[in-house]
Design a protein around this motif. Structure first.
Motif, short mmCIF file in Angstrom:
data_model
loop_
_atom_site.label_atom_id
_atom_site.label_comp_id
_atom_site.label_asym_id
_atom_site.label_seq_id
_atom_site.Cartn_x
_atom_site.Cartn_y
_atom_site.Cartn_z
N ASP A 36 0.84 -1.19 0.00
CA ASP A 36 0.00 0.00 0.00
C ASP A 36 0.88 1.25 0.00
N TYR A 37 0.47 2.23 -0.75
CA TYR A 37 1.10 3.55 -0.65
C TYR A 37 0.07 4.50 -0.05
N GLU A 38 0.51 5.24 0.95
CA GLU A 38 -0.38 6.18 1.60
C GLU A 38 -0.05 7.59 1.13
N PRO A 65 -1.27 -2.45 -17.94
CA PRO A 65 -1.39 -1.01 -18.16
C PRO A 65 -0.58 -0.19 -17.16
N SER A 66 -0.35 1.07 -17.50
CA SER A 66 0.34 1.99 -16.61
C SER A 66 -0.41 2.07 -15.27
N GLY A 67 0.33 2.00 -14.19
CA GLY A 67 -0.29 2.06 -12.87
C GLY A 67 -0.75 0.71 -12.35
N ALA A 68 -0.51 -0.35 -13.12
CA ALA A 68 -0.96 -1.70 -12.73
C ALA A 68 -0.22 -2.20 -11.49
N GLY A 69 1.02 -1.71 -11.29
CA GLY A 69 1.80 -2.15 -10.13
C GLY A 69 3.02 -2.97 -10.52
N LYS A 70 3.41 -2.95 -11.79
CA LYS A 70 4.52 -3.78 -12.28
C LYS A 70 5.85 -3.39 -11.62
N THR A 71 6.11 -2.09 -11.59
CA THR A 71 7.36 -1.62 -10.98
C THR A 71 7.38 -1.95 -9.49
N THR A 72 6.25 -1.74 -8.85
CA THR A 72 6.16 -2.03 -7.41
C THR A 72 6.45 -3.51 -7.15
N LEU A 73 5.87 -4.38 -7.97
CA LEU A 73 6.09 -5.82 -7.79
C LEU A 73 7.57 -6.18 -7.99
#
Ligand SMILES: Nc1ncnc2c1ncn2[C@@H]1O[C@H](COP(=O)(O)OP(=O)(O)OP(=O)(O)O)[C@@H](O)[C@H]1O
Ligand SMILES: [Mg+2]
Length: 248
Positions: A36-38, A65-73
């Motif tokens: 989660d990002y707050e 898509p952009s914002g899907a969470g790929k980088t975060t994963l």
């Protein structure tokens, strides 16, 4: 090296997961990952209860898509960021338990990162950028230099060793970044849209470098939309709204 990090399993779940990692040659195991990002009063759930197993020598593409969470994963599985929930075993180590210092050592030896914007150190030459992770790992200067020279040759930049990043083209900078990612011979390669800013010819060259890593039996995970890279994959994961929606 990784044995040093193996911690005693603490509960039944840990024992089961560690057993699964060992018996199935799993290099990356994520179980019920949440991030989660707050931002002010809003919470964005970038990764939403993701469970994933990636085996030795797998070549995995993550698209979505952009914002899907790929980088975060990618950042979570590489230990660049820590989750709010769930566990990750990476190369046999439960990285979700590690303190920052051990985590940094773990990344240095086990994971090679390749970023969209190369992230080279602007004041260091190509050769010094490639030497840097080896310096952190404790290799002596001669070893660092010899390996850096050989890696830069491997990515076709033997003649550009003394260049600073700003004196290199985008594609050349990414090749230096790839040489740097391979410096400590990591088992795992994680790349976040590595060809997004490059033209077709350069992208194909980078594709060939990933193909060499594949032949070297590296375990590779790339977030990308690039069809050239997708062709190399033996597994494609579609990611949307923080969840895996397809895995083929
Ligand atoms: N550091 C951060 N702080 C707050 N929110 C963030 C942060 N990083 C990512 N997010 C949010 O988390 C979600 C997932 O972002 P992420 O960058 O992982 O997506 P992505 O799939 O890599 O997108 P892209 O294809 O554009 O690179 C987005 O809604 C984003 O706004
Ligand atoms: Mg991204």
């Amino acid at each position: 090296m990784e044995k040093e990090f193996l911690e005693e399993p603490q509960d039944i779940e840990d024992i089961d997961l560690l057993e699964e990692v060992k018996t199935n040659n799993i290099v990356i195991l994520a179980n019920h990952l949440v991030k989660d990002y707050e931002i002010g009063e809003f919470i964005v759930r970038a990764v939403d209860d993701v469970s994933l197993r990636i085996k030795e020598s797998d070549f995995v593409i993550i698209k979505g898509p952009s914002g899907a969470g790929k980088t975060t994963l990618l950042n979570l599985i590489g230990g660049l960021d820590s989750p709010n929930g769930g566990v990750i075993y990476s190369n046999g180590v439960k990285i979700t338990n590690l303190q920052e210092e051990s985590l940094a050592t773990f990344r240095l030896i086990n994971v090679g990162f390749i970023f969209q914007n190369y992230n080279l150190i602007s004041t260091l030459t190509a050769e010094e950028n490639v030497m840097f992770p080896m310096k952190l790992a404790g290799l002596n200067l001669k070893e660092q230099r010899e390996k850096a020279v050989s890696l830069l040759k491997q990515v076709g930049l033997g003649e550009r060793r003394e260049h600073l990043p700003f004196q290199l083209s985008a594609g050349e900078q990414q090749r230096v970044a790839i040489a740097r990612a391979l410096a400590n011979d990591p088992e795992i390669i994680l790349a976040d849209e590595p060809t997004a800013n490059l033209d077709k010819k350069t992208s194909l060259f980078i594709r060939d470098l990933f193909n060499d890593m594949k032949k070297d039996n590296k375990t590779i995970v790339i977030a990308t939309h690039d069809d050239f890279l997708i062709e190399l994959a033996n597994r494609i994961i579609s990611f949307e709204d923080g969840k895996i929606i397809k895995d083929e």
